[in-house]
Design an enzyme around this catalytic site. Structure first.
Site, PDB file in Angstrom:
ATOM      1  N   HIS A  67     121.252 -29.559  27.623  1.00 43.07           N
ATOM      2  CA  HIS A  67     121.035 -28.542  28.662  1.00 43.07           C
ATOM      3  C   HIS A  67     119.541 -28.342  28.884  1.00 43.07           C
ATOM      4  O   HIS A  67     118.721 -28.891  28.134  1.00 43.07           O
ATOM      5  CB  HIS A  67     121.747 -27.233  28.324  1.00 43.07           C
ATOM      6  CG  HIS A  67     121.191 -26.507  27.118  1.00 43.07           C
ATOM      7  ND1 HIS A  67     121.162 -27.066  25.853  1.00 43.07           N
ATOM      8  CD2 HIS A  67     120.643 -25.261  27.000  1.00 43.07           C
ATOM      9  CE1 HIS A  67     120.641 -26.182  25.012  1.00 43.07           C
ATOM     10  NE2 HIS A  67     120.304 -25.092  25.682  1.00 43.07           N
TER      11      HIS A  67
ATOM     12  N   HIS B 267     117.406 -25.753  28.619  1.00 43.04           N
ATOM     13  CA  HIS B 267     116.487 -24.848  27.930  1.00 43.04           C
ATOM     14  C   HIS B 267     115.423 -25.725  27.265  1.00 43.04           C
ATOM     15  O   HIS B 267     115.731 -26.773  26.681  1.00 43.04           O
ATOM     16  CB  HIS B 267     117.219 -23.988  26.898  1.00 43.04           C
ATOM     17  CG  HIS B 267     117.945 -22.821  27.504  1.00 43.04           C
ATOM     18  ND1 HIS B 267     119.066 -22.263  26.958  1.00 43.04           N
ATOM     19  CD2 HIS B 267     117.674 -22.113  28.648  1.00 43.04           C
ATOM     20  CE1 HIS B 267     119.461 -21.248  27.721  1.00 43.04           C
ATOM     21  NE2 HIS B 267     118.644 -21.142  28.752  1.00 43.04           N
TER      22      HIS B 267
ATOM     23  N   ASP C  75     113.649 -25.869  24.665  1.00 41.57           N
ATOM     24  CA  ASP C  75     113.646 -26.327  23.273  1.00 41.57           C
ATOM     25  C   ASP C  75     114.554 -27.545  23.074  1.00 41.57           C
ATOM     26  O   ASP C  75     114.598 -28.111  21.984  1.00 41.57           O
ATOM     27  CB  ASP C  75     114.028 -25.189  22.317  1.00 41.57           C
ATOM     28  CG  ASP C  75     115.355 -24.519  22.661  1.00 41.57           C
ATOM     29  OD1 ASP C  75     115.683 -24.424  23.862  1.00 41.57           O
ATOM     30  OD2 ASP C  75     116.064 -24.098  21.734  1.00 41.57           O
ATOM     31  N   HIS C  76     115.240 -27.950  24.136  1.00 43.51           N
ATOM     32  CA  HIS C  76     116.106 -29.137  24.042  1.00 43.51           C
ATOM     33  C   HIS C  76     115.597 -30.317  24.883  1.00 43.51           C
ATOM     34  O   HIS C  76     116.195 -31.381  24.842  1.00 43.51           O
ATOM     35  CB  HIS C  76     117.542 -28.778  24.432  1.00 43.51           C
ATOM     36  CG  HIS C  76     118.177 -27.838  23.454  1.00 43.51           C
ATOM     37  ND1 HIS C  76     119.091 -28.244  22.506  1.00 43.51           N
ATOM     38  CD2 HIS C  76     117.966 -26.512  23.234  1.00 43.51           C
ATOM     39  CE1 HIS C  76     119.435 -27.200  21.760  1.00 43.51           C
ATOM     40  NE2 HIS C  76     118.769 -26.138  22.189  1.00 43.51           N
TER      41      HIS C  76
ATOM     42  N   HIS D 273     127.352 -21.683  27.204  1.00 45.78           N
ATOM     43  CA  HIS D 273     126.003 -21.157  26.979  1.00 45.78           C
ATOM     44  C   HIS D 273     125.554 -20.403  28.237  1.00 45.78           C
ATOM     45  O   HIS D 273     126.306 -20.299  29.208  1.00 45.78           O
ATOM     46  CB  HIS D 273     125.070 -22.317  26.629  1.00 45.78           C
ATOM     47  CG  HIS D 273     123.791 -21.889  25.989  1.00 45.78           C
ATOM     48  ND1 HIS D 273     123.713 -20.909  25.029  1.00 45.78           N
ATOM     49  CD2 HIS D 273     122.510 -22.315  26.168  1.00 45.78           C
ATOM     50  CE1 HIS D 273     122.459 -20.756  24.664  1.00 45.78           C
ATOM     51  NE2 HIS D 273     121.707 -21.595  25.340  1.00 45.78           N
TER      52      HIS D 273
ATOM     53  N   ASP E  62     124.173 -25.602  21.807  1.00 48.95           N
ATOM     54  CA  ASP E  62     124.003 -24.159  22.003  1.00 48.95           C
ATOM     55  C   ASP E  62     125.279 -23.624  22.616  1.00 48.95           C
ATOM     56  O   ASP E  62     125.641 -24.008  23.730  1.00 48.95           O
ATOM     57  CB  ASP E  62     122.849 -23.886  22.985  1.00 48.95           C
ATOM     58  CG  ASP E  62     121.477 -24.036  22.339  1.00 48.95           C
ATOM     59  OD1 ASP E  62     121.381 -24.760  21.344  1.00 48.95           O
ATOM     60  OD2 ASP E  62     120.515 -23.430  22.844  1.00 48.95           O
TER      61      ASP E  62
ATOM     62  N   HIS F 219     119.611 -25.426  14.398  1.00 48.72           N
ATOM     63  CA  HIS F 219     119.195 -24.550  15.499  1.00 48.72           C
ATOM     64  C   HIS F 219     118.964 -23.125  14.982  1.00 48.72           C
ATOM     65  O   HIS F 219     119.497 -22.154  15.504  1.00 48.72           O
ATOM     66  CB  HIS F 219     120.259 -24.564  16.609  1.00 48.72           C
ATOM     67  CG  HIS F 219     119.737 -24.073  17.935  1.00 48.72           C
ATOM     68  ND1 HIS F 219     119.881 -22.776  18.362  1.00 48.72           N
ATOM     69  CD2 HIS F 219     119.068 -24.700  18.923  1.00 48.72           C
ATOM     70  CE1 HIS F 219     119.340 -22.640  19.560  1.00 48.72           C
ATOM     71  NE2 HIS F 219     118.841 -23.793  19.925  1.00 48.72           N
TER      72      HIS F 219
END
Lengths: 303, 303
Positions: B62, B64, B66-67, B142, B212, B270
């Site tokens: 996805h 976000h 941090d990914h 999410h 997530d 995570h």
């Protein structure tokens, strides 16, 4: 007044040999200015014990990834860590578009104001001023629009000789004017010659940051007589053709530039991934300009 | 056949305590699959001795940051290091837009083909197949569209009992059919019962990656009976409200999910930046599901 720069990344193009892409942290009077922000800059800040939250100003020289890929992560982390105070970003206009699209798709509404000031690489301009410093752009010659930055300390007020002032019972209300260099004739008839009661403050210093550029005399006027010149030095001079082709500078050229522009000190960085050890680059620069240092990550250089 | 995963990043949201944002490297039969790509992933690959050039497939769950914030840097470095062979990226459609705009402003024309396959978070689909493996999406719940990935090894051919075949002078031309499980009646009258000359290959394994997500029974069918379940475990269960609010899972819930879906092993990761040490998260999960391990960076887990 503190005026020093910490190297957060010294690699060109790609991270390698534990060297990160370009980023520097300038501390001027305990205010923090981030200069370029390659991938992993927020991790580097942590590694070297700096708080990203203290950075209020960011200067991005150009939109090659090794100079800005770390910015979106840094801004996101500031948001997630609860920042409220504004941040000012000076960068090529398109960076705002790049940041905006990434915030859009992550559905992130940054909770602190980002004030974005677009830089132009056509002519040198003053883009920033506060009580401590002014910042001017330096028009570099790279493959895409690119500006360096010239950080110029402001002249500080004169320093009071407090012991003398106190021993002569001179009222504190005269101090501010004395600090500004004014001579005073007091109502009681005493003449206060400023030079008897104050000493001059330190000479203000200048830090020039030249990120990615071809050797090009047109920007030399902008960096003349600076105290510390950071200049990219991607290749050894044996790679001059490659440097010219990619609009970069050799260690020898960086040293020539420092010499020609009257720098007091030269800091070289932005090293090609072909160099596992940096000593040959330093040796080459020193052969032309003695006061050269290698930009080492985690090291703080006084300007 | 090798089937193992190396953790490159185990932190949620922001890098902290030397933990990097999410990324994992799956090795299936010496082919390399990158799963998510937080900032600094290329540095992590180098740190742990992997060559980014070996990665041919990237799966992004996805958008976000941090990914995926590390992907643009990784792709740029592959380009600068001379990659020619194609790379396949499976990710939400908007990622292509984000990558494209960054290549545009750096005036970079990537010299290897990027094949982009848009994922959809509406229903589970098979998105990949080669000789070793299939990959299906897992529809997670999410704050923005998010898919996990289910990596399913293919059943290998039966193994020949070579000594027996050779001692009976059975022609090698029959081997391929025997490996496929066929019984043979030879022209000389001999009957070759497959089970006498071959043994079954290992049971194919399954790795489920749930990046997530809120605890949501709707995706449990997609991950049933897997060999290793990686499940996010952002918070301790005392933070359940926060987990629900941010669409994340607690360690306790991750363990419940492993138990309910019949996983053989659970790997949790995570982790929120509030946890300096991870033992409490592990303890909480183990209290419900014994075969739990913490996703530690640099560690390779056999699936």
């Amino acid at each position: 007044m503190k005026f020093e720069v910490t190297i957060l990344g010294s690699s060109s193009a790609t991270p390698v040999y534990n060297r990160n892409p370009t980023a520097q942290l300038l501390n001027c009077n305990e205010k923090f200015y981030l200069i370029d922000c390659g991938e992993g800059t927020q991790q580097q800040l942590m590694k070297f014990g700096f708080k990203a939250s203290k950075i209020d100003f960011v200067f991005i020289s150009h939109l090659h990834g090794d100079h800005y890929f770390g910015l979106i992560g840094l801004l996101s982390s500031l948001h997630l860590n609860g920042r409220i105070k504004p941040i000012k970003i000076f960068a090529p206009a398109a960076l705002l578009e790049i940041l905006t699209i990434q915030f859009k798709y992550s559905e992130t509404v940054i909770r602190y104001p980002i004030e974005f000031i677009a830089t132009e690489a056509d002519e040198s301009r003053q883009i920033f001023e506060n009580a401590d410093m002014t910042v001017e752009t330096i028009v570099l010659n790279h493959r895409i629009p690119c500006t360096g930055f010239k950080f110029v300390q402001k002249k500080r007020l004169r320093k009071l000789i407090i012991e003398k002032l106190e021993s002569e019972n001179i009222d504190v209300e005269y101090y501010p004017l004395l600090k500004r260099g004014v001579d005073l004739a007091l109502p009681d008839g005493r003449a206060l010659l400023n030079s008897d009661y104050t000493i001059d403050s330190e000479k203000p210093k200048t830090y020039c940051y030249c990120s990615d550029t071809l050797f090009d005399e047109r920007y030399f006027n902008s960096i003349r007589d600076c105290d510390t010149l950071y200049h990219e030095s991607t290749f050894l001079h044996e790679m001059l053709d490659r440097a010219n082709q990619t609009h970069h500078t050799t260690a020898l050229q960086a040293a020539q530039i420092a010499k020609m522009t009257g720098a007091a000190k030269l800091l070289i960085g932005h090293f090609s991934s072909r160099y596992k050890t940096l000593q040959p680059l330093l040796d080459e620069a020193i052969s032309v300009f003695e006061h050269t240092e290698i930009a080492l990550e985690g090291v703080t250089y006084s300007i």
